[in-house]
Design an enzyme around this catalytic site. Structure first.
Site, PDB file in Angstrom:
ATOM      1  N   GLY A  53       0.766  -1.247   0.000  1.00 18.19           N
ATOM      2  CA  GLY A  53       0.000   0.000   0.000  1.00 18.19           C
ATOM      3  C   GLY A  53       0.789   1.283   0.000  1.00 18.19           C
ATOM      4  O   GLY A  53       0.200   2.368  -0.084  1.00 18.19           O
ATOM      5  N   PRO A 106       4.665  -4.830  -0.814  1.00 15.57           N
ATOM      6  CA  PRO A 106       4.559  -3.638  -1.665  1.00 15.57           C
ATOM      7  C   PRO A 106       4.574  -3.998  -3.140  1.00 15.57           C
ATOM      8  O   PRO A 106       5.329  -4.865  -3.574  1.00 15.57           O
ATOM      9  CB  PRO A 106       5.836  -2.868  -1.307  1.00 15.57           C
ATOM     10  N   GLY A 107       3.723  -3.359  -3.912  1.00 18.02           N
ATOM     11  CA  GLY A 107       3.739  -3.546  -5.355  1.00 18.02           C
ATOM     12  C   GLY A 107       4.120  -2.230  -6.005  1.00 18.02           C
ATOM     13  O   GLY A 107       5.226  -2.029  -6.499  1.00 18.02           O
ATOM     14  N   ARG A 108       3.180  -1.274  -5.913  1.00 17.38           N
ATOM     15  CA  ARG A 108       3.341   0.018  -6.582  1.00 17.38           C
ATOM     16  C   ARG A 108       4.653   0.718  -6.217  1.00 17.38           C
ATOM     17  O   ARG A 108       5.306   1.295  -7.072  1.00 17.38           O
ATOM     18  CB  ARG A 108       2.164   0.915  -6.180  1.00 17.38           C
ATOM     19  N   ARG A 120      -5.690   3.202 -15.873  1.00 16.05           N
ATOM     20  CA  ARG A 120      -5.815   3.894 -14.581  1.00 16.05           C
ATOM     21  C   ARG A 120      -6.561   5.237 -14.653  1.00 16.05           C
ATOM     22  O   ARG A 120      -7.415   5.495 -13.806  1.00 16.05           O
ATOM     23  CB  ARG A 120      -4.447   4.069 -13.917  1.00 16.05           C
ATOM     24  N   TYR A 152      -9.728   4.960 -12.376  1.00 16.01           N
ATOM     25  CA  TYR A 152      -9.573   5.561 -11.038  1.00 16.01           C
ATOM     26  C   TYR A 152      -9.427   7.071 -11.099  1.00 16.01           C
ATOM     27  O   TYR A 152      -9.010   7.680 -10.114  1.00 16.01           O
ATOM     28  CB  TYR A 152      -8.320   5.032 -10.332  1.00 16.01           C
ATOM     29  N   CYS A 203     -13.052   3.616 -28.818  1.00 18.39           N
ATOM     30  CA  CYS A 203     -14.390   4.207 -28.944  1.00 18.39           C
ATOM     31  C   CYS A 203     -15.097   4.286 -27.595  1.00 18.39           C
ATOM     32  O   CYS A 203     -16.090   3.579 -27.358  1.00 18.39           O
ATOM     33  CB  CYS A 203     -15.201   3.387 -29.931  1.00 18.39           C
ATOM     34  N   GLU A 204     -14.560   5.055 -26.713  1.00 19.12           N
ATOM     35  CA  GLU A 204     -15.145   5.280 -25.382  1.00 19.12           C
ATOM     36  C   GLU A 204     -14.770   6.695 -24.971  1.00 19.12           C
ATOM     37  O   GLU A 204     -13.593   7.082 -25.098  1.00 19.12           O
ATOM     38  CB  GLU A 204     -14.501   4.352 -24.328  1.00 19.12           C
ATOM     39  N   TYR A 235       0.529  -1.400 -12.255  1.00 24.23           N
ATOM     40  CA  TYR A 235      -0.868  -1.479 -12.692  1.00 24.23           C
ATOM     41  C   TYR A 235      -1.057  -0.828 -14.068  1.00 24.23           C
ATOM     42  O   TYR A 235      -2.082  -0.222 -14.341  1.00 24.23           O
ATOM     43  CB  TYR A 235      -1.800  -0.866 -11.634  1.00 24.23           C
TER      44      TYR A 235
HETATM   45  N1  LLP Z   1      -1.332  -6.924  -0.694  1.00 16.79           N
HETATM   46  C1  LLP Z   1      -2.634  -7.098  -0.969  1.00 16.79           C
HETATM   47  C2  LLP Z   1      -3.404  -8.077  -0.207  1.00 16.79           C
HETATM   48  C3  LLP Z   1      -3.260  -6.319  -1.966  1.00 16.79           C
HETATM   49  O1  LLP Z   1      -4.538  -6.474  -2.211  1.00 16.79           O
HETATM   50  C4  LLP Z   1      -2.484  -5.383  -2.698  1.00 16.79           C
HETATM   51  C5  LLP Z   1      -3.086  -4.559  -3.755  1.00 16.79           C
HETATM   52  C6  LLP Z   1      -1.119  -5.269  -2.388  1.00 16.79           C
HETATM   53  C7  LLP Z   1      -0.593  -6.047  -1.376  1.00 16.79           C
HETATM   54  C8  LLP Z   1      -0.221  -4.320  -3.104  1.00 16.79           C
HETATM   55  O2  LLP Z   1      -0.600  -2.992  -2.949  1.00 16.79           O
HETATM   56  P1  LLP Z   1       0.382  -1.821  -3.415  1.00 16.79           P
HETATM   57  O3  LLP Z   1       1.635  -1.919  -2.577  1.00 16.79           O
HETATM   58  O4  LLP Z   1       0.695  -2.011  -4.851  1.00 16.79           O
HETATM   59  O5  LLP Z   1      -0.375  -0.591  -3.162  1.00 16.79           O
HETATM   60  N2  LLP Z   1      -5.066  -1.391  -9.736  1.00 16.79           N
HETATM   61  C9  LLP Z   1      -5.055  -0.407  -8.672  1.00 16.79           C
HETATM   62  C10 LLP Z   1      -4.394  -0.933  -7.416  1.00 16.79           C
HETATM   63  C11 LLP Z   1      -5.042  -2.198  -6.901  1.00 16.79           C
HETATM   64  C12 LLP Z   1      -4.369  -2.725  -5.668  1.00 16.79           C
HETATM   65  C13 LLP Z   1      -4.909  -4.051  -5.290  1.00 16.79           C
HETATM   66  N3  LLP Z   1      -4.288  -4.663  -4.169  1.00 16.79           N
HETATM   67  C14 LLP Z   1      -4.376   0.858  -9.192  1.00 16.79           C
HETATM   68  O6  LLP Z   1      -3.992   0.910 -10.352  1.00 16.79           O
HETATM   69  O7  LLP Z   1      -4.246   1.848  -8.460  1.00 16.79           O
END
Ligand code: LLP
Length: 432
Positions: free
Chosen positions: A238, A288-290, A326, A330, A356-357, A385
């Site tokens: 997150g 962490p992903g993002r 995105r 969002y 076409c949107e 993402y």
């Molecule tokens: N752990 C769990 C259980 C999650 O559901 C998620 C993200 C993460 C970790 C990783 O979160 P991050 O560190 O990346 O914030 N597609 C959306 C974001 C969806 C996130 C879903 N879950 C966007 O483009 O903003």
């Protein structure tokens, strides 16, 4: 800190100009910086050094095999949510023993696959799921490591579509029910209660909601740890990234400006959370992903036409919402800059794709340098993402992806061939 910056007039990724990559690979094109991936991983890893910890990169953010290999080489584990993701980890040379498996709807086949692969833990989101995992494990004569995902009912203050930790959301088990769930799970013979997990949302730009969630969970974790001999506590992912000042933040000097003061850095994150977590004496996982990939990637696109209506200046580009959804999904902001710097006045512009949107836009009424057909633009902070959420809508091929490492670059996904878009489709017999 990311490695996307202008060198003279040319937007560059590490030691390679984006213009040269466009020449070689065409557009739409995703470009990733390996140095940035490594830097972000290391910054988090170092900040958490006082804790026994494991970073499980949330590969849903970007699961390109090369990106995954870079992170696996750095020592990362992976947060996975499907059999497909687990198979990708294995294909990329990642270690299943460093993988957690989350998600509200794990199928029996997925559970079986994960058990046989030897994952670190299932993060469980309901009681029926715990029962199902127990049954599959019993059939395979295995003990399944599980953790309950706690929904702490803490509002992360982020976009509604990426909030996960309130009772409005489908995720996890309500805080008040968690003790009872563990007590019942403890009676299931083929489960090992290995830990506990939470995740409250994505793109959090303040440490406060993290602190609130951890503080709320601490007494419960302490109690359950003693009872069930937990090994770990996962505090989820997150961590938010910089979208508005994305380009500027690639310059070390920017980090001395007032704008940088409010950014949630690994140092701030750790300064607030490590002291809370240390006394638990548990292994701490984060997902962490993002944070790791977001600012490491850009999406490059070609200007096809400029259309002026009475009201608007539409810059029509060859990337679209199927490449980066995105903004449409969002309302998210991605900074847009020219690949070759332009002088002169700015023009209020809508950058839009060919789909076409009406939702197929990347920005509205934004002051941008005047561009014309054949110019190239880069959408920043597109590493997370972006490509993974790509689709074939309007029968558009998935974009190519390039990884840059110093002065080197390589296509890490070639552009999808148009005929491959429908390669799995068949005519029904009666139509032949
Ligand atoms: N752990 C769990 C259980 C999650 O559901 C998620 C993200 C993460 C970790 C990783 O979160 P991050 O560190 O990346 O914030 N597609 C959306 C974001 C969806 C996130 C879903 N879950 C966007 O483009 O903003």
């Amino acid at each position: 800190m990311h490695s996307i910056r202008y060198v003279g007039k040319e937007l560059s990724c590490e030691g390679v100009t984006i213009a040269s990559l466009v020449q070689q690979h065409g557009t739409p094109l995703y470009v990733y910086s390996q140095a940035t991936l490594e830097d972000h991983f290391d910054k988090l890893d170092n900040a958490l050094a006082p804790l026994d910890h494991l970073i499980c990169y949330a590969m849903k953010a970007n699961s390109n095999q090369a990106v995954m290999r870079v992170l696996a080489n750095a020592g990362s584990g992976f947060d996975t949510v499907s059999e497909g993701e687990l198979r990708r980890v294995i294909a990329a040379g990642g270690d299943p023993a460093k993988c957690v498996f989350a998600g509200v709807g794990k199928t029996e086949a997925e559970i079986e696959f994960a058990l046989k692969a030897g994952i670190y833990c299932f993060n469980c989101e309901s009681e029926p799921e715990l029962q199902r995992i127990n049954q599959v494990a019993a059939r395979l004569k295995k003990i399944a490591p599980v953790a309950v995902r706690v929904n702490p009912n803490v509002d992360a203050g982020t976009h509604a579509k990426i909030t996960t930790g309130t009772y409005e959301n489908k995720f996890g088990i309500a805080f008040e029910q968690v003790e009872g769930v563990y007590a019942r799970a403890a009676k299931l013979k083929n489960l090992r209660l290995r830990g506990i997990q939470t995740h409250i949302g994505s793109q959090l730009t303040s440490v406060k909601p993290f602190e609130a969630a951890v503080n709320k969970l601490l007494p419960l974790v302490t109690k359950l740890k003693a009872k069930y001999k937990f090994e770990f506590f996962s505090i989820g992912g997150g961590l938010g990234i910089i979208y508005k000042d994305a380009l500027a933040s690639g310059d070390p000097a920017w980090w001395q400006t007032p704008a940088a003061k409010d950014i949630l850095t690994p140092a701030t994150y750790a300064a607030h959370l490590v002291p809370l977590l240390q006394p638990l004496n548990l292994r701490i996982l984060i997902e962490p992903g993002r944070f790791i990939v977001g600012n490491a990637g850009v999406l490059v696109t070609r200007v096809e036409h400029v259309k002026k209506t009475g009201k608007k200046n539409f810059v029509i580009v060859d990337a679209a919402m199927n490449d980066l959804i995105r903004p449409a999904f969002y309302d998210s902001y991605h900074e847009i800059v020219p690949v070759t710097k332009k002088g002169g006045a700015t023009v209020s512009s809508d950058v839009v794709g060919p789909i076409c949107e009406s939702g197929d836009y990347f920005c509205k009424d934004r002051p941008l340098p005047k561009v014309g057909e054949g110019d190239y633009l880069a959408l920043l902070s597109a590493g997370a993402y972006g490509s993974v959420m790509g689709s074939n809508y309007n029968s558009r091929a998935l974009a190519a992806e390039v990884l840059v490492h110093g002065a080197k670059s390589a296509a890490v996904r070639t552009r999808q061939k148009i005929a491959d878009i429908w390669a799995d489709e068949r005519l029904a017999d009666w139509l032949k």
